[in-house]
Design a protein around this motif. Structure first.
Motif, mmCIF file in Angstrom:
data_model
loop_
_atom_site.group_PDB
_atom_site.id
_atom_site.type_symbol
_atom_site.label_atom_id
_atom_site.label_comp_id
_atom_site.label_asym_id
_atom_site.label_seq_id
_atom_site.Cartn_x
_atom_site.Cartn_y
_atom_site.Cartn_z
ATOM 1 N N THR A 52 0.839 -1.202 0.000
ATOM 2 C CA THR A 52 0.000 0.000 0.000
ATOM 3 C C THR A 52 0.870 1.247 0.000
ATOM 4 O OG1 THR A 52 -1.784 -1.124 1.158
ATOM 5 C CG2 THR A 52 -1.774 1.271 1.283
ATOM 6 N N LEU A 53 1.949 1.217 0.790
ATOM 7 C CA LEU A 53 2.862 2.362 0.824
ATOM 8 C C LEU A 53 3.613 2.498 -0.491
ATOM 9 C CD1 LEU A 53 4.400 1.925 4.375
ATOM 10 C CD2 LEU A 53 2.770 3.656 3.650
ATOM 11 N N THR A 54 4.224 1.411 -0.942
ATOM 12 C CA THR A 54 5.045 1.484 -2.148
ATOM 13 C C THR A 54 4.205 1.551 -3.409
ATOM 14 O OG1 THR A 54 5.285 -0.920 -2.236
ATOM 15 C CG2 THR A 54 6.991 0.316 -1.081
ATOM 16 N N GLY A 55 3.138 0.764 -3.471
ATOM 17 C CA GLY A 55 2.344 0.686 -4.697
ATOM 18 C C GLY A 55 1.418 1.858 -4.908
ATOM 19 N N THR A 56 0.890 2.414 -3.858
ATOM 20 C CA THR A 56 -0.086 3.481 -3.995
ATOM 21 C C THR A 56 0.525 4.849 -3.760
ATOM 22 O OG1 THR A 56 -1.785 1.974 -3.203
ATOM 23 C CG2 THR A 56 -2.334 4.304 -3.184
ATOM 24 N N PHE A 57 1.124 5.023 -2.610
ATOM 25 C CA PHE A 57 1.598 6.343 -2.223
ATOM 26 C C PHE A 57 2.926 6.719 -2.883
ATOM 27 C CE2 PHE A 57 4.004 9.014 0.812
ATOM 28 C CZ PHE A 57 3.253 10.169 0.648
ATOM 29 N N TYR A 58 3.945 5.907 -2.657
ATOM 30 C CA TYR A 58 5.282 6.271 -3.132
ATOM 31 C C TYR A 58 5.366 6.376 -4.645
ATOM 32 C CZ TYR A 58 7.463 5.886 1.485
ATOM 33 O OH TYR A 58 7.839 6.078 2.780
ATOM 34 N N ARG A 59 4.755 5.449 -5.366
ATOM 35 C CA ARG A 59 4.833 5.502 -6.830
ATOM 36 C C ARG A 59 4.132 6.727 -7.392
ATOM 37 N NH1 ARG A 59 3.741 -0.720 -7.245
ATOM 38 N NH2 ARG A 59 5.781 -1.426 -6.557
ATOM 39 N N ALA A 60 3.170 7.246 -6.673
ATOM 40 C CA ALA A 60 2.440 8.441 -7.130
ATOM 41 C C ALA A 60 3.295 9.706 -7.014
ATOM 42 C CB ALA A 60 1.156 8.608 -6.325
ATOM 43 N N LEU A 61 4.410 9.640 -6.326
ATOM 44 C CA LEU A 61 5.255 10.819 -6.132
ATOM 45 C C LEU A 61 5.992 11.236 -7.394
ATOM 46 C CD1 LEU A 61 6.784 10.030 -2.629
ATOM 47 C CD2 LEU A 61 5.002 11.690 -3.178
ATOM 48 N N ASN A 62 6.222 10.314 -8.323
ATOM 49 C CA ASN A 62 6.907 10.609 -9.581
ATOM 50 C C ASN A 62 8.258 11.287 -9.341
ATOM 51 O OD1 ASN A 62 7.475 10.783 -12.276
ATOM 52 N ND2 ASN A 62 6.192 12.591 -12.621
ATOM 53 N N VAL A 63 9.175 10.548 -8.741
ATOM 54 C CA VAL A 63 10.491 11.087 -8.427
ATOM 55 C C VAL A 63 11.517 10.801 -9.521
ATOM 56 C CG1 VAL A 63 10.165 11.101 -5.931
ATOM 57 C CG2 VAL A 63 11.060 9.045 -7.048
ATOM 58 N N GLY A 64 11.070 10.366 -10.670
ATOM 59 C CA GLY A 64 11.973 10.115 -11.786
ATOM 60 C C GLY A 64 12.574 8.723 -11.736
ATOM 61 N N PRO A 65 13.236 8.352 -12.830
ATOM 62 C CA PRO A 65 13.765 6.986 -12.930
ATOM 63 C C PRO A 65 14.849 6.635 -11.911
ATOM 64 C CG PRO A 65 14.215 8.251 -14.948
ATOM 65 C CD PRO A 65 13.408 9.119 -14.046
ATOM 66 N N LYS A 66 15.558 7.625 -11.389
ATOM 67 C CA LYS A 66 16.626 7.339 -10.422
ATOM 68 C C LYS A 66 16.309 7.887 -9.038
ATOM 69 C CE LYS A 66 20.259 7.083 -13.865
ATOM 70 N NZ LYS A 66 21.522 7.657 -14.329
ATOM 71 N N GLY A 67 15.072 8.305 -8.813
ATOM 72 C CA GLY A 67 14.677 8.832 -7.518
ATOM 73 C C GLY A 67 14.287 7.717 -6.569
ATOM 74 N N SER A 68 13.968 8.087 -5.347
ATOM 75 C CA SER A 68 13.526 7.100 -4.359
ATOM 76 C C SER A 68 12.693 7.779 -3.282
ATOM 77 C CB SER A 68 14.730 6.390 -3.718
ATOM 78 O OG SER A 68 15.445 7.281 -2.898
ATOM 79 N N ALA A 69 11.925 6.971 -2.597
ATOM 80 C CA ALA A 69 11.168 7.411 -1.428
ATOM 81 C C ALA A 69 11.328 6.321 -0.375
ATOM 82 C CB ALA A 69 9.703 7.618 -1.770
ATOM 83 N N ASP A 70 11.653 6.707 0.844
ATOM 84 C CA ASP A 70 11.949 5.742 1.898
ATOM 85 C C ASP A 70 11.160 6.044 3.166
ATOM 86 O OD1 ASP A 70 14.177 4.481 0.462
ATOM 87 O OD2 ASP A 70 15.279 6.314 0.892
ATOM 88 N N LEU A 71 10.846 4.988 3.889
ATOM 89 C CA LEU A 71 10.325 5.085 5.242
ATOM 90 C C LEU A 71 11.297 4.278 6.092
ATOM 91 C CD1 LEU A 71 8.121 5.918 7.287
ATOM 92 C CD2 LEU A 71 6.949 3.775 6.730
ATOM 93 N N VAL A 72 11.990 4.959 7.014
ATOM 94 C CA VAL A 72 13.040 4.339 7.822
ATOM 95 C C VAL A 72 12.745 4.606 9.293
ATOM 96 C CG1 VAL A 72 15.527 4.310 8.308
ATOM 97 C CG2 VAL A 72 14.725 4.726 5.982
ATOM 98 N N ARG A 73 12.788 3.546 10.100
ATOM 99 C CA ARG A 73 12.646 3.745 11.541
ATOM 100 C C ARG A 73 13.850 4.503 12.057
ATOM 101 N NH1 ARG A 73 10.721 -1.672 14.613
ATOM 102 N NH2 ARG A 73 12.915 -1.609 15.117
ATOM 103 N N ILE A 74 13.688 5.178 13.196
ATOM 104 C CA ILE A 74 14.803 5.975 13.712
ATOM 105 C C ILE A 74 15.974 5.113 14.172
ATOM 106 C CG2 ILE A 74 13.474 8.030 14.253
ATOM 107 C CD1 ILE A 74 13.437 7.127 17.159
ATOM 108 N N ASP A 75 15.783 3.797 14.276
ATOM 109 C CA ASP A 75 16.917 2.917 14.576
ATOM 110 C C ASP A 75 17.669 2.514 13.311
ATOM 111 O OD1 ASP A 75 15.316 0.990 13.361
ATOM 112 O OD2 ASP A 75 15.124 -0.266 15.151
#
Length: 183
Positions: free
Chosen positions: A67-90
């Motif tokens: 749901t995060l990667t398929g719906t939300f992150y892909r909709a951001l359109n960060v280009g072919p070499k872009g990325s979107a991450d969710l990282v815990r503070i650890d």
């Protein structure tokens, strides 16, 4: 999908932590396979208390990582070499687009620059080259207020400037033709 009547989460780490600690707030679990759906999920949970402040259970919700990667992150359109991450503070990678399944639920190889910048500011923008993919990116990050995690969105400098480079080349070609005609 109906929940089996014998389902118990008392053996889960999030349940034990809430039962034993009253001030832990909201927890984000490690990625795991859901007992109900079979999907890889993150569990968001918080402690429930009775009127005396005693432990009364846990409120938990599973969020499929897709749901995060398929719906939300892909909709951001960060280009072919872009990325979107969710990282815990650890430093644990929870979700990423493009997906790197071999890294999900594992500590990030090199501590993300956004984690190292948290001492300076809970949100910001920086430019740097990634360790894993060796791509120069412009990254915006934010420490989430209600969850112990950081969201970051990056666009490769090459992708961000692609249209500009194209226009420069067109103008250069045009002026080159103009210059030839004038001589």
């Amino acid at each position: 999908m109906p929940v089996p009547p014998t389902l118990s989460v008392a053996d889960r780490a999030f349940f034990s932590r809430h039962r034993e600690t009253s001030d832990v707030g909201v927890l984000i679990s490690m990625p795991r396979k859901s007992l109900i759906s079979g999907y890889t999920v993150l569990t968001l949970s918080r402690r429930l208390e009775d009127e005396n402040g005693s432990f009364a259970g846990v409120l938990a919700a599973d969020i499929p990582i897709e749901t995060l990667t398929g719906t939300f992150y892909r909709a951001l359109n960060v280009g072919p070499k872009g990325s979107a991450d969710l990282v815990r503070i650890d430093g644990t990678l929870l979700a990423r687009e493009p997906v790197l399944p071999e890294q999900r639920g594992a500590p990030v190889v090199a501590k993300p620059a956004s984690l190292m910048r948290l001492d300076e500011a809970p949100a910001g923008i920086y430019r740097g080259t990634t360790h894993v993919e060796n791509v120069e990116r412009i990254t915006g990050y934010r420490l989430l207020r209600t969850f112990p995690a950081i969201v970051s969105v990056s666009i490769a400098v090459e992708d961000a400037l692609a249209e500009w480079y194209e226009q420069v080349h067109e103008f250069a070609a045009f002026w080159s033709l103009c210059d030839r005609k004038s001589t």
